[in-house]
Design an enzyme around this catalytic site. Structure first.
Site, PDB file in Angstrom:
ATOM      1  N   ILE A  18      45.738  34.363  -5.691  1.00 31.52           N
ATOM      2  CA  ILE A  18      44.474  33.835  -6.194  1.00 31.52           C
ATOM      3  C   ILE A  18      44.273  34.268  -7.637  1.00 31.52           C
ATOM      4  CG2 ILE A  18      41.967  33.913  -5.953  1.00 31.52           C
ATOM      5  CD1 ILE A  18      42.349  34.238  -2.961  1.00 31.52           C
ATOM      6  N   GLY A  22      42.867  44.144 -13.512  1.00 30.97           N
ATOM      7  CA  GLY A  22      43.346  45.429 -13.977  1.00 30.97           C
ATOM      8  C   GLY A  22      43.590  46.423 -12.871  1.00 30.97           C
ATOM      9  N   MET A  23      42.970  46.248 -11.718  1.00 34.30           N
ATOM     10  CA  MET A  23      43.086  47.202 -10.621  1.00 34.30           C
ATOM     11  C   MET A  23      43.887  46.641  -9.455  1.00 34.30           C
ATOM     12  SD  MET A  23      39.908  48.653  -8.361  1.00 34.30           S
ATOM     13  CE  MET A  23      40.164  49.457  -6.785  1.00 34.30           C
ATOM     14  N   LYS A  44      43.666  41.879  -0.772  1.00 35.50           N
ATOM     15  CA  LYS A  44      43.594  42.541  -2.068  1.00 35.50           C
ATOM     16  C   LYS A  44      44.576  43.696  -2.070  1.00 35.50           C
ATOM     17  CE  LYS A  44      40.485  44.883  -5.277  1.00 35.50           C
ATOM     18  NZ  LYS A  44      39.115  45.359  -5.514  1.00 35.50           N
ATOM     19  N   ASP A 142      28.671  49.183  -7.284  1.00 29.95           N
ATOM     20  CA  ASP A 142      29.239  48.248  -8.267  1.00 29.95           C
ATOM     21  C   ASP A 142      28.619  46.864  -8.097  1.00 29.95           C
ATOM     22  OD1 ASP A 142      30.793  47.301 -10.326  1.00 29.95           O
ATOM     23  OD2 ASP A 142      32.542  46.916  -9.073  1.00 29.95           O
TER      24      ASP A 142
END
Length: 691
Positions: A18, A22-23, A44, A142
């Site tokens: 997808i 950066g992580m 993920k 977050d």
């Protein structure tokens, strides 16, 4: 259905990437199970340089365990987390749509703003998800537009609960780097590195709502320090100064959410949800999922109509399709982060993975389908003897996975891999083990006799096999059962076991069991078709679901306070699905100037109790007639800002009992006068007024 671990393994098949950030990288995947089960998920995968950080790994695992337990319509569901080839991953709900950051960028590029109805609905749904998590002790940390996902059908879902905290901590140590989007939504206490509570999320949500209503980021700045300085001291603009069509009460609400003093912010996200709902009603603004769906489609439909250019093998419209847990590239990300590609990631594409067990942290272990396993057939107890271990923890690299100490397919994450000491069985289990051992010995002796009777020239080999069968001991396995909360009673095929969770229970190998977990105030959990192979420790990890009843209360007019056995639940319209089941509970519905309603309700586990009441006014009324004398013969009659009619043409004006002030005016004659009149119950009085 739970079956023997090596006979029906869950599988993930990676369909395509997808986006990359950066992580992490996010992939679209298919999950397969027994009987043709198939579900689209998002996976993920944390990039290896993060996964190799022990502190990051520990925090990731702890946060993932919390996220797995959150099940709410406004939260992206996390189904699984684990390790694969030295890195960490989570498997989560796939949301077909885009995130709020992508929506705002697309609308800003067209010079448009989010429609007010859609913006209000997104804010209300965001508060619902946050309040659910906060009531369970989970702080997001977050809350930002990239973590608010919007589906094509208008659903609003919060992603990445707590898992991105590790990245925030690492980034804070490098303040010189360009600011990522999440920095602009930090609360003052978070920017200072102080401990966080739920009201930190409310400050962040206020910054998101400001941007949602205005299309502008609240805290500007080109570097970390500039943004943090603005968060600390910048005056908060009024949204109505930027967008005058907004209801003024939104300014008041955002001012409370964005207060630098934590104690002065709203106590709960539910308070904000209620206030926004009242704003919607009072302003006659329709705020619904349909408004959100139309807005999402206006962006995604336009994106489909535009040509898609490929660059370095990635989609050019990643910003419009980044959908899961902050893993996509945002407008504030650096190009180096956006272009990160790893050799390991390319290996993931179009591969299939199978579940092989769980490690001591509860992370699921996966390997590529068809990968050679170096200790595939060695039971855990024997494996421990060979390695000299008595207890163990699986390596983060599943090159040699704990294939036999497998978690049941479909079960949640749990602990435990490596050799473990078998617990001392209870009396009935020792009896069962002895019976199996005797049967094995008898079979072995029979094999020797049969070999001799057949004239087999190798009876010694048969004897050796028989001896091995006897030495191997009983054909037993172990059920390793853990629950949240602990202390659950265990039934095997209906028979109550004499211990509570966490527990390890010796069972006959290959026999099929139905495992039932029972706990006061929690719903029973039934796990059918559990079979354990010889020598295998079979892990069962379950989070029990609390018993809960749903109560829906509505009134006409709305805004009445609802109390249950004296405890305030909220105001109508009320929908609570987290109430303890109980019979004979007193429900009180109260609203100023209306008669109090009291009734008895029964709340049943898993059932919905609906209550509707037409409230009766508690104010007593009388009627009056107004006779006009003086310079004019008629006047308009006003009461509390409302026009009642024209006197003396209109008669029998209904007013509350007592002394009341009314205003009489005749615009044509330029006359206006305020008078006080007497109103009596069940009487019609005539008052003469000279104008």
């Amino acid at each position: 259905m739970t079956v023997a671990p090596d006979k029906s393994l869950e599988r993930y098949e990676i369909v395509g990437r997808i986006a990359t950030g950066g992580m992490a990288e996010v992939f679209r995947a298919k999950a397969y199970g027994a009987h043709g089960f198939e579900k689209t998920l998002a996976i993920k995968r944390i990039l290896p340089d993060f996964a190799r950080d022990p502190e990051f790994e520990e925090r990731f695992i702890q946060e993932a365990k919390l996220a797995v337990q959150l099940a709410h319509a406004n939260i992206v569901q996390v189904f699984d987390f684990g390790r694969f080839e030295g890195t960490l991953f989570i498997a989560m709900e796939y949301v077909d749509g885009l995130d709020l950051a992508a929506l705002l960028r697309a609308l800003n590029a067209r010079g448009e703003q989010v429609p007010i109805g859609a913006a209000l609905h997104i804010c209300i749904e965001l508060c619902k998800g946050l309040d659910y998590a906060h009531q369970r002790g989970v702080v997001h940390r977050d809350v930002s537009p990239s973590n608010v996902l919007l589906s094509r059908s208008g659903e609003v879902k919060i992603a990445d609960f707590g898992i991105a905290q590790a990245e925030i901590d690492r980034a804070r140590a490098r303040p010189e780097r360009r600011i990522m989007g999440k920095w602009r939504y930090m609360s003052p206490e978070q920017a200072e590195g102080e401990p966080l509570e739920a009201r930190s999320d409310l400050f962040s949500a206020g910054a998101v709502m400001f941007e949602l209503f205005t299309g502008r980021k609240l805290f500007p700045g080109d570097d970390a320090q500039a943004v943090i300085d603005n968060i600390r001291s910048m005056p908060i603009p009024r949204v109505t100064d930027i967008r005058p069509q907004l209801p003024p009460r939104i300014d008041e609400l955002l001012a409370r959410m964005l207060d630098r003093d934590v104690a002065r912010r709203p106590a709960r996200a539910a308070d904000i949800q209620r206030a926004l709902t009242e704003v919607s009603y009072d302003s006659s603004i329709v705020a619904s999922a349909l408004d959100v769906a139309d807005t999402v489609e206006s962006v995604l439909g336009a994106a489909r109509a535009e040509p898609v250019a490929a660059a370095s093998g990635k989609l050019a419209i990643d910003d419009l399709i980044r959908q899961q847990l902050g893993g996509a590239v945002g407008a504030d990300a650096t190009e180096a982060d956006a272009d990160r590609q790893t050799e390991e990631a390319s290996l993931l594409h179009t591969q299939t993975f199978v579940r092989r067990g769980v490690d001591a942290d509860g992370a699921t272990l996966w390997e590529r389908e068809g990968q050679t396993r170096t200790i595939a057939a060695v039971p855990s107890a024997i494996r421990g003897e060979r390695s000299g271990r008595t207890t163990g923890r699986t390596s983060a690299l599943p090159a040699a996975p704990a294939d036999r100490d497998a978690a049941p397919p479909g079960r949640g994450p749990g602990a435990g891999d490596g050799a473990v000491a078998t617990p001392v069985p209870s009396r009935r289990w020792r009896w069962a083990a002895g019976a199996v051992a005797l049967a094995a010995a008898a079979a072995a002796i029979g094999a020797v006799v049969a070999a001799r009777d057949r004239g087999d020239r190798r009876p010694a080999e048969a004897a050796a096999v028989a001896a091995a069968a006897v030495d191997a001991g009983p054909l037993m396995g172990t059920l390793d059962i853990q629950t949240v909360p602990e202390g659950a009673r265990v039934r095997l095929n209906g028979e109550l076991y004499d211990d509570v969770t966490p527990t390890q229970i010796p069972v006959r190998a290959l026999e099929v069991y139905t495992v039932t977990l029972e706990h006061d105030d929690y719903r029973p959990k039934v796990i059918p078709n559990v079979a354990v192979e010889p020598g295998v420790r079979f892990a069962i990890r379950e989070t029990l679901e609390p018993r809960a009843a749903r109560l829906v209360v509505d009134t006409r007019p709305r805004g009445a306070t609802v109390r249950l056995n004296g405890a305030r639940l909220g105001v109508t319209p009320l929908d609570r699905s987290d109430l303890p089941p109980m019979r004979g509970m007193q429900l009180v519905i109260d609203k100023p100037n209306y008669k109090t309603e009291t009734l008895v309700v029964d709340l049943e586990d898993g059932q919905t109790t609906e209550v509707f009441r037409e409230l009766t006014s508690a104010v007593e009324y009388g009627r009056v007639n107004i006779a006009i004398t003086g310079r004019t013969t008629w006047a308009n009659v006003w009461f509390r800002g409302r026009l009642l009619g024209r006197a003396p043409k209109d008669r029998n004006f209904q007013l509350p009992v007592g002394r009341q002030r009314i205003r009489l005016d005749n615009p044509a004659a330029g006359i206006s006068k305020v008078v006080t009149i007497e109103v009596r119950k069940d009487a019609v009085l005539t008052h003469r007024v000279e104008l």
